[in-house]
Design a protein around this motif. Structure first.
Motif, PDB file in Angstrom:
ATOM      1  N   UNK A 191      36.567  47.828  40.678  1.00  0.00           N
ATOM      2  CA  UNK A 191      37.744  48.018  39.834  1.00  0.00           C
ATOM      3  C   UNK A 191      39.011  48.036  40.687  1.00  0.00           C
ATOM      4  N   UNK A 192      38.985  48.666  41.841  1.00  0.00           N
ATOM      5  CA  UNK A 192      40.161  48.675  42.712  1.00  0.00           C
ATOM      6  C   UNK A 192      40.544  47.252  43.132  1.00  0.00           C
ATOM      7  N   UNK A 193      39.551  46.408  43.337  1.00  0.00           N
ATOM      8  CA  UNK A 193      39.812  45.014  43.698  1.00  0.00           C
ATOM      9  C   UNK A 193      40.534  44.284  42.577  1.00  0.00           C
ATOM     10  N   UNK A 194      40.115  44.510  41.344  1.00  0.00           N
ATOM     11  CA  UNK A 194      40.780  43.833  40.226  1.00  0.00           C
ATOM     12  C   UNK A 194      42.147  44.437  39.931  1.00  0.00           C
ATOM     13  N   UNK A 195      42.302  45.739  40.135  1.00  0.00           N
ATOM     14  CA  UNK A 195      43.619  46.366  39.967  1.00  0.00           C
ATOM     15  C   UNK A 195      44.611  45.765  40.956  1.00  0.00           C
ATOM     16  N   UNK A 196      44.161  45.466  42.163  1.00  0.00           N
ATOM     17  CA  UNK A 196      45.034  44.909  43.196  1.00  0.00           C
ATOM     18  C   UNK A 196      45.591  43.535  42.828  1.00  0.00           C
ATOM     19  N   UNK A 197      45.001  42.880  41.842  1.00  0.00           N
ATOM     20  CA  UNK A 197      45.507  41.581  41.394  1.00  0.00           C
ATOM     21  C   UNK A 197      46.825  41.714  40.627  1.00  0.00           C
ATOM     22  N   UNK A 198      47.216  42.929  40.309  1.00  0.00           N
ATOM     23  CA  UNK A 198      48.500  43.249  39.690  1.00  0.00           C
ATOM     24  C   UNK A 198      48.671  42.667  38.291  1.00  0.00           C
ATOM     25  N   UNK A 199      47.561  42.594  37.561  1.00  0.00           N
ATOM     26  CA  UNK A 199      47.665  42.256  36.145  1.00  0.00           C
ATOM     27  C   UNK A 199      48.045  43.498  35.365  1.00  0.00           C
ATOM     28  N   UNK A 200      48.055  43.395  34.054  1.00  0.00           N
ATOM     29  CA  UNK A 200      48.419  44.550  33.221  1.00  0.00           C
ATOM     30  C   UNK A 200      47.224  45.418  32.872  1.00  0.00           C
ATOM     31  N   UNK A 201      46.030  44.812  32.886  1.00  0.00           N
ATOM     32  CA  UNK A 201      44.842  45.579  32.514  1.00  0.00           C
ATOM     33  C   UNK A 201      43.621  45.034  33.246  1.00  0.00           C
ATOM     34  N   UNK A 202      42.578  45.854  33.283  1.00  0.00           N
ATOM     35  CA  UNK A 202      41.285  45.451  33.832  1.00  0.00           C
ATOM     36  C   UNK A 202      40.211  45.905  32.844  1.00  0.00           C
ATOM     37  N   UNK A 203      39.089  45.219  32.874  1.00  0.00           N
ATOM     38  CA  UNK A 203      37.977  45.673  32.044  1.00  0.00           C
ATOM     39  C   UNK A 203      36.737  45.758  32.904  1.00  0.00           C
ATOM     40  N   UNK A 204      35.835  46.631  32.462  1.00  0.00           N
ATOM     41  CA  UNK A 204      34.574  46.831  33.154  1.00  0.00           C
ATOM     42  C   UNK A 204      33.466  46.597  32.141  1.00  0.00           C
ATOM     43  N   UNK A 205      32.493  45.799  32.551  1.00  0.00           N
ATOM     44  CA  UNK A 205      31.369  45.465  31.682  1.00  0.00           C
ATOM     45  C   UNK A 205      30.095  45.916  32.381  1.00  0.00           C
ATOM     46  N   UNK A 206      29.214  46.540  31.632  1.00  0.00           N
ATOM     47  CA  UNK A 206      27.981  47.090  32.184  1.00  0.00           C
ATOM     48  C   UNK A 206      26.810  46.588  31.355  1.00  0.00           C
ATOM     49  N   UNK A 207      25.785  46.109  32.037  1.00  0.00           N
ATOM     50  CA  UNK A 207      24.559  45.710  31.347  1.00  0.00           C
ATOM     51  C   UNK A 207      23.374  46.186  32.162  1.00  0.00           C
ATOM     52  N   UNK A 208      22.221  46.271  31.500  1.00  0.00           N
ATOM     53  CA  UNK A 208      21.016  46.685  32.211  1.00  0.00           C
ATOM     54  C   UNK A 208      19.862  45.790  31.820  1.00  0.00           C
ATOM     55  N   UNK A 209      18.946  45.618  32.771  1.00  0.00           N
ATOM     56  CA  UNK A 209      17.726  44.863  32.522  1.00  0.00           C
ATOM     57  C   UNK A 209      16.748  45.160  33.650  1.00  0.00           C
ATOM     58  N   UNK A 210      15.508  45.419  33.275  1.00  0.00           N
ATOM     59  CA  UNK A 210      14.425  45.595  34.237  1.00  0.00           C
ATOM     60  C   UNK A 210      14.757  46.584  35.356  1.00  0.00           C
ATOM     61  N   UNK A 211      15.332  47.716  34.988  1.00  0.00           N
ATOM     62  CA  UNK A 211      15.607  48.758  35.978  1.00  0.00           C
ATOM     63  C   UNK A 211      16.782  48.471  36.884  1.00  0.00           C
ATOM     64  N   UNK A 212      17.621  47.530  36.484  1.00  0.00           N
ATOM     65  CA  UNK A 212      18.820  47.218  37.249  1.00  0.00           C
ATOM     66  C   UNK A 212      20.034  47.295  36.332  1.00  0.00           C
ATOM     67  N   UNK A 213      21.179  47.549  36.922  1.00  0.00           N
ATOM     68  CA  UNK A 213      22.438  47.530  36.185  1.00  0.00           C
ATOM     69  C   UNK A 213      23.356  46.507  36.833  1.00  0.00           C
ATOM     70  N   UNK A 214      24.054  45.750  36.001  1.00  0.00           N
ATOM     71  CA  UNK A 214      25.077  44.833  36.474  1.00  0.00           C
ATOM     72  C   UNK A 214      26.428  45.423  36.085  1.00  0.00           C
TER      73      UNK A 214
END
Length: 117
Positions: A43-66
């Motif tokens: 998230x800090x990396x995307x904030x550094x792009x100096x846009x107005x907003x950032x979003x975070x997306x979370x998914x899970x499958x087979x004991x892993x999270x993306x």
């Protein structure tokens, strides 16, 4: 969706941890520490792009999270900055991270990591 400001990484971290708990994932402390650190980095990396907003997306499958963060800052160059390799190196320093990547598209920078839970 978060305003692209200095509070976004910690707000996103809390939201990711809350959602993983809601999905009944109860990883050990070292994995939780990795999820926290990786989320903050992404998230800090995307904030550094100096846009107005950032979003975070979370998914899970087979004991892993993306975890994916998106800068919503269109028109970025194709990652000619020095941040990319350094951020990905920091992300992969966490043993529970199995994959990560970064690219740009019409909707801005996307940076993501897959974490074994």
């Amino acid at each position: 969706m978060y305003a692209a400001n200095r509070w976004a990484p910690n707000k996103a971290k809390e939201a990711v941890l809350t959602q993983l708990a809601a999905w009944d994932f109860r990883p050990g402390q070292s994995v939780l520490d990795a999820v926290e650190a990786v989320t903050v980095l992404l998230v800090a990396t995307t904030v550094a792009d100096q846009g107005h907003r950032v979003s975070v997306h979370l998914s899970d499958q087979d004991g892993q999270a993306c975890i994916l963060a998106l800068s919503h800052h269109p028109g970025l160059a194709d990652l000619d900055d020095d941040a990319g390799p350094e951020v990905l190196h920091q992300v992969t320093a966490h043993r529970s991270v199995t994959e990560c990547g970064m690219d740009t598209g019409p909707d801005g920078r996307r940076v993501w990591a897959v974490v074994d839970l």
